[in-house]
Motif scaffolding. Sequence first.
Motif, PDB file in Angstrom:
ATOM      1  N   THR A  76      18.239   2.614  -3.386  1.00  0.00           N
ATOM      2  CA  THR A  76      16.978   2.657  -2.877  1.00  0.00           C
ATOM      3  C   THR A  76      16.886   2.570  -1.261  1.00  0.00           C
ATOM      4  O   THR A  76      15.579   3.125  -0.711  1.00  0.00           O
ATOM      5  N   GLY A  77      17.740   1.895  -0.596  1.00  0.00           N
ATOM      6  CA  GLY A  77      17.738   1.646   0.775  1.00  0.00           C
ATOM      7  C   GLY A  77      16.894   0.554   1.165  1.00  0.00           C
ATOM      8  O   GLY A  77      16.532   0.143   2.352  1.00  0.00           O
ATOM      9  N   ILE A  78      16.657  -0.221   0.345  1.00  0.00           N
ATOM     10  CA  ILE A  78      15.644  -1.287   0.481  1.00  0.00           C
ATOM     11  C   ILE A  78      16.558  -2.536   1.193  1.00  0.00           C
ATOM     12  O   ILE A  78      17.661  -2.745   0.775  1.00  0.00           O
ATOM     13  N   VAL A  79      15.678  -3.063   2.132  1.00  0.00           N
ATOM     14  CA  VAL A  79      16.458  -4.375   3.059  1.00  0.00           C
ATOM     15  C   VAL A  79      15.837  -5.427   2.369  1.00  0.00           C
ATOM     16  O   VAL A  79      14.625  -5.710   2.679  1.00  0.00           O
ATOM     17  N   THR A  80      16.501  -6.336   1.838  1.00  0.00           N
ATOM     18  CA  THR A  80      16.090  -7.395   1.106  1.00  0.00           C
ATOM     19  C   THR A  80      15.117  -8.193   2.026  1.00  0.00           C
ATOM     20  O   THR A  80      14.012  -8.867   1.463  1.00  0.00           O
ATOM     21  N   ARG A  81      15.569  -8.459   3.162  1.00  0.00           N
ATOM     22  CA  ARG A  81      14.862  -9.609   4.110  1.00  0.00           C
ATOM     23  C   ARG A  81      13.490  -8.695   4.196  1.00  0.00           C
ATOM     24  O   ARG A  81      12.263  -9.593   4.392  1.00  0.00           O
ATOM     25  N   GLU A  82      13.351  -7.663   4.673  1.00  0.00           N
ATOM     26  CA  GLU A  82      11.979  -6.847   4.812  1.00  0.00           C
ATOM     27  C   GLU A  82      11.140  -6.839   3.516  1.00  0.00           C
ATOM     28  O   GLU A  82       9.718  -6.951   3.747  1.00  0.00           O
ATOM     29  N   TRP A  83      11.464  -6.806   2.391  1.00  0.00           N
ATOM     30  CA  TRP A  83      10.902  -6.594   1.094  1.00  0.00           C
ATOM     31  C   TRP A  83      10.425  -7.934   0.896  1.00  0.00           C
ATOM     32  O   TRP A  83       9.360  -8.168   0.522  1.00  0.00           O
ATOM     33  N   VAL A  84      11.301  -9.064   1.095  1.00  0.00           N
ATOM     34  CA  VAL A  84      10.634 -10.305   0.979  1.00  0.00           C
ATOM     35  C   VAL A  84       9.515 -10.599   1.626  1.00  0.00           C
ATOM     36  O   VAL A  84       8.482 -11.565   1.175  1.00  0.00           O
ATOM     37  N   ALA A  85       9.841 -10.548   3.027  1.00  0.00           N
ATOM     38  CA  ALA A  85       8.502 -10.709   4.021  1.00  0.00           C
ATOM     39  C   ALA A  85       7.526 -10.060   3.588  1.00  0.00           C
ATOM     40  O   ALA A  85       6.284 -10.545   3.776  1.00  0.00           O
TER      41      ALA A  85
END
Length: 166
Positions: A76-85
């Motif tokens: 998916t290209g999801i960046v964990t830190r950005e999703w969590v924020a």
Amino acid sequence: MDTTELLTTLHDGLFDWLMHGLGGFIGWQIVTYTLVTTHITIAAVTIFLHRSQAHRSVELRPVASHFFRCWLWLTTGIVTREWVAVHRKHHAACETHEDPHSPQTRGISVVLLRGTCRTVAIACARILSRACKPPQRAALAAPGRASYSDRPAAAGVKRDSTKPGT
């Protein structure tokens, strides 16, 4: 081989690739693959991103955590830190104008469609900014300037407070 034979071969090869992919899978195999990968992705978002990272309500072992992070990054290209924020901001400002993805304040079409367009735009901007940046060189400490040994110590390491610069 004349032009007609070449075009026919290219057409047949393209048609075969579109119908069967690189692995030569048939219909039920493609559906099974799609369902399995979709299920793993949903589980990764639910268990890893939502429960483990955003809310810290589940503690995963490192192997599971690395698997989920890698899976999400590759599929998916999801960046964990950005999703969590973004998710934490959603909980902090739920159903208000500051909620980043509230269908009640922004409308369902905006949440579903603009979010995707915004994500693609952000990814493109990152790629372009990395491509346009000149390579950075490590700064060497000049005499009289702070050197590596004058930097704050790593967590848990005590420094000798009698030395200047600590």
